[in-house]
Design an enzyme around this catalytic site. Structure first.
Site, PDB file in Angstrom:
ATOM      1  CB  CYS A  97      -0.840   0.020   1.274  1.00  0.00           C
ATOM      2  SG  CYS A  97      -1.711  -1.524   1.562  1.00  0.00           S
ATOM      3  NE  ARG A 138       4.067   1.876  -1.518  1.00  0.00           N
ATOM      4  CZ  ARG A 138       5.191   1.198  -1.360  1.00  0.00           C
ATOM      5  NH1 ARG A 138       6.199   1.440  -2.155  1.00  0.00           N
ATOM      6  NH2 ARG A 138       5.317   0.288  -0.422  1.00  0.00           N
ATOM      7  CD1 TRP A 168      -2.535  -4.385  -5.223  1.00  0.00           C
ATOM      8  CD2 TRP A 168      -1.306  -5.528  -3.760  1.00  0.00           C
ATOM      9  NE1 TRP A 168      -2.157  -5.558  -5.814  1.00  0.00           N
ATOM     10  CE2 TRP A 168      -1.414  -6.283  -4.958  1.00  0.00           C
ATOM     11  CE3 TRP A 168      -0.575  -6.064  -2.700  1.00  0.00           C
ATOM     12  CZ2 TRP A 168      -0.804  -7.524  -5.104  1.00  0.00           C
ATOM     13  CZ3 TRP A 168       0.033  -7.291  -2.855  1.00  0.00           C
ATOM     14  CH2 TRP A 168      -0.097  -8.007  -4.049  1.00  0.00           C
ATOM     15  CG  ASN A 171       3.078  -0.897   2.808  1.00  0.00           C
ATOM     16  OD1 ASN A 171       2.530  -1.859   2.303  1.00  0.00           O
ATOM     17  ND2 ASN A 171       4.289  -0.494   2.439  1.00  0.00           N
ATOM     18  N   GLY A 172       1.878  -3.382   4.949  1.00  0.00           N
ATOM     19  CA  GLY A 172       2.590  -4.575   5.438  1.00  0.00           C
ATOM     20  C   GLY A 172       1.599  -5.619   5.908  1.00  0.00           C
ATOM     21  CD  GLU A 206      10.603  -7.738 -19.013  1.00  0.00           C
ATOM     22  OE1 GLU A 206      10.433  -8.660 -18.211  1.00  0.00           O
ATOM     23  OE2 GLU A 206      10.214  -6.575 -18.802  1.00  0.00           O
ATOM     24  CE  LYS A 213       6.976  -5.175 -18.440  1.00  0.00           C
ATOM     25  NZ  LYS A 213       8.190  -5.298 -17.711  1.00  0.00           N
ATOM     26  CD  GLU A 222       3.822  -6.086 -16.064  1.00  0.00           C
ATOM     27  OE1 GLU A 222       3.554  -5.949 -14.876  1.00  0.00           O
ATOM     28  OE2 GLU A 222       4.972  -5.998 -16.519  1.00  0.00           O
ATOM     29  CG  HIS A 244      10.964 -30.433 -26.815  1.00  0.00           C
ATOM     30  ND1 HIS A 244      11.300 -31.722 -27.137  1.00  0.00           N
ATOM     31  CD2 HIS A 244      11.955 -29.653 -27.324  1.00  0.00           C
ATOM     32  CE1 HIS A 244      12.451 -31.744 -27.789  1.00  0.00           C
ATOM     33  NE2 HIS A 244      12.872 -30.489 -27.922  1.00  0.00           N
ATOM     34  CE  LYS A 285       7.706   1.010 -10.970  1.00  0.00           C
ATOM     35  NZ  LYS A 285       7.740   0.063 -12.091  1.00  0.00           N
TER      36      LYS A 285
HETATM   37  C1  F6R Z   1       6.846  -6.267 -14.182  1.00  0.00           C
HETATM   38  C2  F6R Z   1       7.363  -5.803 -12.909  1.00  0.00           C
HETATM   39  C3  F6R Z   1       7.541  -6.790 -11.805  1.00  0.00           C
HETATM   40  C4  F6R Z   1       8.794  -6.442 -10.990  1.00  0.00           C
HETATM   41  C5  F6R Z   1       8.911  -7.364  -9.772  1.00  0.00           C
HETATM   42  C6  F6R Z   1      10.185  -7.086  -8.997  1.00  0.00           C
HETATM   43  O1  F6R Z   1       6.789  -5.234 -15.124  1.00  0.00           O
HETATM   44  O2  F6R Z   1       7.635  -4.639 -12.741  1.00  0.00           O
HETATM   45  O3  F6R Z   1       7.623  -8.088 -12.296  1.00  0.00           O
HETATM   46  O4  F6R Z   1       9.914  -6.590 -11.816  1.00  0.00           O
HETATM   47  O5  F6R Z   1       7.812  -7.147  -8.936  1.00  0.00           O
HETATM   48  O6  F6R Z   1      10.263  -5.780  -8.552  1.00  0.00           O
HETATM   49  P1  F6R Z   1      11.633  -5.123  -8.142  1.00  0.00           P
HETATM   50  O7  F6R Z   1      12.486  -5.014  -9.347  1.00  0.00           O
HETATM   51  O8  F6R Z   1      11.261  -3.790  -7.565  1.00  0.00           O
HETATM   52  O9  F6R Z   1      12.255  -6.028  -7.118  1.00  0.00           O
END
Ligand code: F6R
Length: 598
Positions: free
Chosen positions: A2, A27, A71, A97-98, A471, A475, A478, A494, A593
């Site tokens: 959060c 967040r 969140w 938050n936590g 990757e 992207k 998500e 396979h 994030k």
């Molecule tokens: C995807 C994304 C997440 C972060 C993951 C790790 O676009 O942003 O998969 O890469 O949550 O976050 P960090 O890099 O902050 O440890």
């Protein structure tokens, strides 16, 4: 996870709190709330995004308060479960938050004393605990004493009726104090505060802080005063704004040439020995540990390190590394995290230290938690990244990995002077190669539009481009909610071929190197199942048009470096798919994030 903010000063708290809170929406955004100290504690909270809070809340007079964007982890995303929470007597309000892991026990004993609860959350117990303690003392002491019973992770901010102060505490969830003139702030992330101040003090685990209009007092768990100098944050307010782009993600994609340049600045010389990133290299292997996009950067790093340093590199997901058996080797452990706050990665750093390994973090956010858990830090210097989907932090993680490999290869005397010279000039060319891709954004958008109704997409690559396929799939899924899978191209036969049909486009990364012929073979396998093929290929590839339905042509650079421009093209691909489908690009559903829960 959060976002929390707090304010005490000479101005009306409500508009400032909402303004700061909006910058933390990445967040979490499933409910939000605010408490202002004025004529009593005024609390308003609601399910939904901060816009819903803003639209529904009454005017609240007062110059101290706290606010929260949620969140959900414990308890559904409803108005009842939104923060702030008050105690039974309405004397305190708190945001959190936590996760309070022992909240069930705490709740039971509070209920036995007659406390009544209004939510399903773990957080609410803390409001009742602080309120009970407050009857016998000041707010800072009440918070500090209540924390003694709490197990778990937290950043709390607390206000109490009739007191122009905010008290906050931290354990494994980020918390920073912003220093103003005649006003002080609190937030989960400095980006929330940049409009108001760039002077900040980071609060560390176990500490409790009290801010008033003109004082900041930090104490440790035992109540002993702590002194810490403020830090100056170089990020500007503009850095954290959209700057005319429709989404933060697009802005951040377009910032990548500058971000890579910034990442390299002053460091290429250092590789030749002036200022080493890493000292004490008694290790004979490298283990990279990370989550999500940072993990995919780590997978690319494996190829880079094995090629440039000639030592084995393995890559592990943080939450898996923590519970794995310690190998007999003594690797250099590289932790990659843009936020520096991902709990699984922080726990992995602690585990690596426990195993006696040297540790280095590749991180974007200065002063973030991981920087205190490792022996060395390499900042990626990408600037604030607000879009939930990581873009510029990914390419700067790759840049940091090239630099790290260059340093390890130089120290290990694996690289000749000529090889180093070539690598350095390829690194210096990267911003231009990325700019070339950005100049083709319209072409990429046109191709993406053609395929935006697909339900599934497969991304294939070979060698160093296999993690780029992963990757790109991440992207795509998500932000566009299209199911995406990344595979090594040779692996399709396979199993995954069974899923291919004319409705499942395959995006193939085609490199002009020793894997070229094999990739053409894989593309033919795909075409034979009627799946459309979109190739991302070199501009000098005159053959690929015969095999693919659409081609995105990129400048030809050596395969070791082409992951950078290729992923930029595929970030744009994902972005335009999501735009065409009308998705919430900067705040995709169900994800946040910074993941400060396990
Ligand atoms: C995807 C994304 C997440 C972060 C993951 C790790 O676009 O942003 O998969 O890469 O949550 O976050 P960090 O890099 O902050 O440890």
């Amino acid at each position: 996870m959060c976002g929390i903010v707090g304010y005490v000063g000479g101005k009306e708290a409500q508009p400032i709190l909402i303004d700061c809170l909006k910058r933390l929406e990445y967040r979490g955004y499933d409910s939000a709330g605010i408490a202002v100290i004025g004529d009593g504690i005024q609390v308003y909270k609601t399910g939904g995004e901060i816009a819903a809070l803003e639209a529904g809340m009454p005017t609240m007079k007062g110059s101290a308060g706290i606010a929260h964007t949620r969140w959900a982890t414990q308890g559904r995303p409803t108005t009842e479960n939104a923060h702030p929470f008050e105690g039974c007597e309405g004397k305190v309000a708190i945001v959190h938050n936590g996760i309070i892991s022992n909240f069930m026990d705490l709740r039971e004993s509070l209920a036995a004393e007659g406390h009544e609860f209004s939510s399903e959350t773990d957080t609410e117990v803390f409001a009742h605990m602080v309120e009970a303690e407050l009857n016998s003392g000041d707010l800072l002491t009440a918070v500090r004493k209540s924390l003694k019973l709490v197990e778990g992770t937290y950043a709390f901010a607390v206000v109490a009726d009739g007191r122009d102060e905010v008290v906050a505490a931290r354990c494994e969830s980020p918390l920073v104090v912003g220093l103003g003139n005649g006003e002080n702030f609190l937030a989960s992330d400095v980006t929330a505060l940049l409009k108001y101040t760039n002077r900040v003090v980071y609060i560390l685990d176990g500490e409790v802080v009290r801010i008033t209009k003109d004082s900041v007092t930090i104490v440790d768990a035992e109540g002993k005063q702590v002194t810490r100098n403020p830090e100056r944050i170089e990020w500007s307010m503009e850095d954290a704004e959209k700057g005319g782009y429709p989404h933060f993600m697009l802005k951040e994609i377009f910032e990548q040439p500058a971000a890579i340049h910034e990442s390299l600045l002053g460091r290429i010389g250092a590789v030749d020995g002036d200022e080493p990133f890493i000292t004490g290299n008694s290790f004979s292997s490298v283990k990279i540990v990370a989550c999500g996009t940072s993990y995919n950067a780590g997978l690319v790093g494996k190829y880079i390190i094995e090629e440039l340093v000639g030592i084995p590199a393995t890559v592990q997901i943080s939450s898996e590394y923590r519970y794995s058996a310690a190998a007999r080797e003594n690797p250099l452990v590289v932790l990659i995290t843009q936020s520096g706050e991902t709990l699984d990665t922080i726990a992995a750093a602690r585990e690596a230290r426990k195993r006696g390994n040297s540790t280095v973090a590749i991180v974007n956010v200065m002063g973030s938690a991981i920087t205190r858990e490792v022996d060395h830090v390499i900042y990626t210097r990408a600037g604030p990244e607000i879009g939930v989907a990581a873009t510029k932090t990914f390419v700067t993680q790759l840049t940091a990995l090239y630099l790290l490999a260059l340093e390890l290869g130089s120290k290990g005397r694996v690289l000749t002077a000529q090889a180093k010279h070539n690598i350095v000039s390829q690194l210096r060319n990267l911003p231009r190669a990325v700019q070339d891709v950005l100049n083709q954004a319209d072409t990429i958008e046109a191709v993406a539009k053609k395929y935006s109704e697909a339900r599934d997409m497969f991304f294939i690559g070979r060698n160093i481009h296999y993690p780029i396929a992963m990757e790109a799939a991440l992207k795509t899924k998500e932000i566009s909610y299209i199911h995406g899978e990344g595979y090594p191209a040779g692996e399709l036969k396979h199993g995954p071929l069974a899923l291919l049909s004319k409705d499942s486009p395959v995006i193939a990364i085609v490199s002009r190197d020793h894997t070229y012929d094999k990739m053409i073979g894989n593309i033919s396998e795909v075409s034979a199942r009627d799946s459309p093929v979109i190739a991302v290929a070199s501009e000098d590839d005159t053959e690929i048009g015969k095999f693919a339905d659409d081609v995105i042509y990129l400048r030809n650079i050596p395969s070791l470096f082409s992951p950078v421009p290729v992923i930029v093209a595929l970030q744009l691909w994902a972005y335009y798919l999501a735009k065409e489908r009308g998705c919430s690009i900067d705040k995709p559903r169900n994800i946040a994030k910074t993941v400060t829960v396990e």
